[in-house]
Scaffold this active site. Sequence first.
Site, PDB file in Angstrom:
ATOM      1  N   PRO A   1     -10.986  32.613  10.062  1.00 18.82           N
ATOM      2  CA  PRO A   1     -11.723  32.536   8.681  1.00 18.82           C
ATOM      3  C   PRO A   1     -11.279  31.393   8.141  1.00 18.82           C
ATOM      4  CG  PRO A   1      -9.842  33.706   8.487  1.00 18.82           C
ATOM      5  CD  PRO A   1      -9.834  33.261   9.908  1.00 18.82           C
TER       6      PRO A   1
ATOM      7  N   ALA B   1     -16.124  43.769   6.962  1.00 19.14           N
ATOM      8  CA  ALA B   1     -17.447  44.061   7.206  1.00 19.14           C
ATOM      9  C   ALA B   1     -17.635  43.265   8.704  1.00 19.14           C
ATOM     10  CB  ALA B   1     -18.385  43.438   6.043  1.00 19.14           C
TER      11      ALA B   1
ATOM     12  N   GLU C   1      -7.439  41.178  12.433  1.00 15.17           N
ATOM     13  CA  GLU C   1      -6.757  41.062  11.241  1.00 15.17           C
ATOM     14  C   GLU C   1      -7.793  41.030   9.994  1.00 15.17           C
ATOM     15  OE1 GLU C   1      -3.545  40.696  10.741  1.00 15.17           O
ATOM     16  OE2 GLU C   1      -2.988  41.218  12.821  1.00 15.17           O
TER      17      GLU C   1
ATOM     18  N   CYS D   1      -5.047  36.810   2.642  1.00 18.64           N
ATOM     19  CA  CYS D   1      -5.227  38.288   3.236  1.00 18.64           C
ATOM     20  C   CYS D   1      -4.433  39.245   2.350  1.00 18.64           C
ATOM     21  CB  CYS D   1      -5.257  38.398   4.622  1.00 18.64           C
ATOM     22  SG  CYS D   1      -3.891  37.945   5.486  1.00 18.64           S
TER      23      CYS D   1
HETATM   24  P1  NAD Z   1     -15.980  36.493   7.608  1.00 16.80           P
HETATM   25  O1  NAD Z   1     -15.792  37.866   8.230  1.00 16.80           O
HETATM   26  O2  NAD Z   1     -17.217  35.969   6.987  1.00 16.80           O
HETATM   27  O3  NAD Z   1     -15.756  35.405   8.646  1.00 16.80           O
HETATM   28  C1  NAD Z   1     -14.625  35.077   9.571  1.00 16.80           C
HETATM   29  C2  NAD Z   1     -15.493  34.359  10.907  1.00 16.80           C
HETATM   30  O4  NAD Z   1     -16.156  35.386  11.723  1.00 16.80           O
HETATM   31  C3  NAD Z   1     -15.817  33.119  10.840  1.00 16.80           C
HETATM   32  O5  NAD Z   1     -15.606  32.216  11.813  1.00 16.80           O
HETATM   33  C4  NAD Z   1     -17.510  33.639  10.874  1.00 16.80           C
HETATM   34  O6  NAD Z   1     -18.071  32.577  11.491  1.00 16.80           O
HETATM   35  C5  NAD Z   1     -17.504  34.584  11.964  1.00 16.80           C
HETATM   36  N1  NAD Z   1     -18.331  35.681  12.048  1.00 16.80           N
HETATM   37  C6  NAD Z   1     -19.264  35.907  11.275  1.00 16.80           C
HETATM   38  N2  NAD Z   1     -20.281  36.909  11.383  1.00 16.80           N
HETATM   39  C7  NAD Z   1     -19.728  37.036  12.669  1.00 16.80           C
HETATM   40  C8  NAD Z   1     -20.124  38.050  13.568  1.00 16.80           C
HETATM   41  N3  NAD Z   1     -20.941  38.798  13.628  1.00 16.80           N
HETATM   42  N4  NAD Z   1     -19.522  38.053  14.952  1.00 16.80           N
HETATM   43  C9  NAD Z   1     -18.443  37.572  15.159  1.00 16.80           C
HETATM   44  N5  NAD Z   1     -17.947  36.611  14.299  1.00 16.80           N
HETATM   45  C10 NAD Z   1     -18.582  36.484  13.305  1.00 16.80           C
HETATM   46  O7  NAD Z   1     -14.453  36.245   6.919  1.00 16.80           O
HETATM   47  P2  NAD Z   1     -14.248  34.944   5.816  1.00 16.80           P
HETATM   48  O8  NAD Z   1     -15.006  35.073   4.508  1.00 16.80           O
HETATM   49  O9  NAD Z   1     -14.178  33.696   6.524  1.00 16.80           O
HETATM   50  O10 NAD Z   1     -12.696  35.220   5.562  1.00 16.80           O
HETATM   51  C11 NAD Z   1     -12.120  35.799   4.458  1.00 16.80           C
HETATM   52  C12 NAD Z   1     -11.640  37.358   4.824  1.00 16.80           C
HETATM   53  O11 NAD Z   1     -10.562  37.295   5.863  1.00 16.80           O
HETATM   54  C13 NAD Z   1     -11.000  37.961   3.627  1.00 16.80           C
HETATM   55  O12 NAD Z   1     -11.272  39.548   3.640  1.00 16.80           O
HETATM   56  C14 NAD Z   1      -9.546  38.086   4.106  1.00 16.80           C
HETATM   57  O13 NAD Z   1      -8.748  39.091   3.749  1.00 16.80           O
HETATM   58  C15 NAD Z   1      -9.476  37.947   5.556  1.00 16.80           C
HETATM   59  N6  NAD Z   1      -8.273  37.630   6.056  1.00 16.80           N
HETATM   60  C16 NAD Z   1      -7.593  38.673   6.962  1.00 16.80           C
HETATM   61  C17 NAD Z   1      -6.341  38.013   7.599  1.00 16.80           C
HETATM   62  C18 NAD Z   1      -5.410  38.852   8.205  1.00 16.80           C
HETATM   63  O14 NAD Z   1      -4.598  38.411   8.927  1.00 16.80           O
HETATM   64  N7  NAD Z   1      -5.481  40.282   7.731  1.00 16.80           N
HETATM   65  C19 NAD Z   1      -5.923  36.725   7.226  1.00 16.80           C
HETATM   66  C20 NAD Z   1      -6.909  35.903   6.498  1.00 16.80           C
HETATM   67  C21 NAD Z   1      -8.017  36.089   6.045  1.00 16.80           C
END
Ligand code: NAD
Length: 472
Positions: free
Chosen positions: A147, A226, A245, A279
Amino acid sequence: MIDFNAPYSLLIDGQLVDTAARLDVINPATGSVFAHCPAAGGTELDAAVAAARRAFPAWKALGFAERAACIARFAAALEANQESLARLLTQEQGKPLGQSRDEIARAASLSVGITKIGIEPEVILDNAERFIELRYLPLGVAGIITPWNAPVNLAAGPLTSALYTGNCAIIKPSPFTPLTTLRIGEILREVLPAGVVNVLAGGDELGALLTAHPGIDKISFTGSVATGKKVMASSAGTLKRVTLELGGNDAAIVLEDVDVADVAKKLFFAATVNSGQVCMAVKRIYAHEKIYDALCAALAIEAGKAKLGDGLDPGTTLGPIQNRRQYERVCELAADARQHGVFNEGQPRPEGGGYYVAPAVVTGLAESDRLVNEEQFGPVFPVLKFRDVEDAIARANNTRFGLAGSVWSKDVARAQTIAGRLEVGTAWVNQHRATMANVPFGGAKESGIGRTYSRLGLEAYLEPQVISVLKT
Ligand code: NAD
């Protein structure tokens, strides 16, 4: 050293690759495009997967010690390029420069820390008749999807776990923050054999292609709940192993005996570091009624001290929100909270086009209000009152999220017992957001599947194999 003035490139099979398709990268401190980079599609993905599969047998054949030595060289190169990487990270991500420097340093130390974990085969039985051994084999090629909130740190953990255990990898950063990861690709090119790691910038659709690709054996995904569900569904087509994650809505429960001023400082930092885009940030505070007013006042003082601005400006303690979509979401949740609660806001946002949100401590909200029961991922957070700690525990647990939580008290034993009742992957006492290479981290409930770091995290990149011998 890496040339930070060179054009950005993908890394495929040890080659720096350009594409006709481009990604525009916005500096969130200004809201304007400041750089472009290549954008990979299906053709580049196929080439990267083929390269990783070619590199796999030789990489797998190296021992843990040799792979650890490569990772140590990677970590040293991260440290040698720390300042340039940190400046670039702040430009594309927004966080204050000091936090970017910490992120690079942490990626280096975590990477080395992961290689200190032993994965030895286990002899289950060895007698006159039988020999049974459990050993661990690398899976093949890992797809690592990251992310935009901490692109370096969140790539380094899965990447070095995959590499150390003998897997090859393809990293896909978020389209909002691809640049630092691409430069890290250039570093990896110098320290690893061709094809072992490939770096592909690209949009969400590239992530979807990765999760469906038959040449990829494992997905490590860090991002929203999601998208995590989509990743799991898509990975099911080829039964890829997945580590997810995902998001959190971490509660901090503050008991009546704390040193209010000290805890307020720590909680404010844990709720607003990286402008709350973490996160495992503190996202809800439950304070005992005896200290509720004092804690809210102390948090409001901290909000007033925060200096909102461009992360490259010395003195900035809070940068902008990383992208317009997230900025609008935080503004929407804040507007909703303003209607239902009392807003104690820090300094107003700076002028200009940056995605700035002033930190705010919100009181008087109900559990059903959006700022309480959704993940805000921004520097605006609710403080809620409790009388009975049983009620606080029940409210903290009343969520589909289960990433982490914390309990704050001078009575450590009591706090530890309460921590054990939180339905989360990590429950901290008198701290929040502390992770280590040898301690598993990950989410309960809808905050994820599996763990990163530690032996548990490494096993997620390995297939257990039993060798069972009947001695004749
Ligand atoms: P996101 O889910 O929108 O995107 C994350 C990644 O997934 C990006 O590289 C995006 O291009 C890719 N992606 C989007 N659609 C996809 C699909 N259909 N298939 C595969 N890949 C796809 O998340 P974000 O907005 O970039 O990040 C914020 C979120 O991440 C928050 O909810 C945060 O809590 C979470 N997060 C969790 C952790 C953890 O370790 N648990 C750490 C950091 C962030």
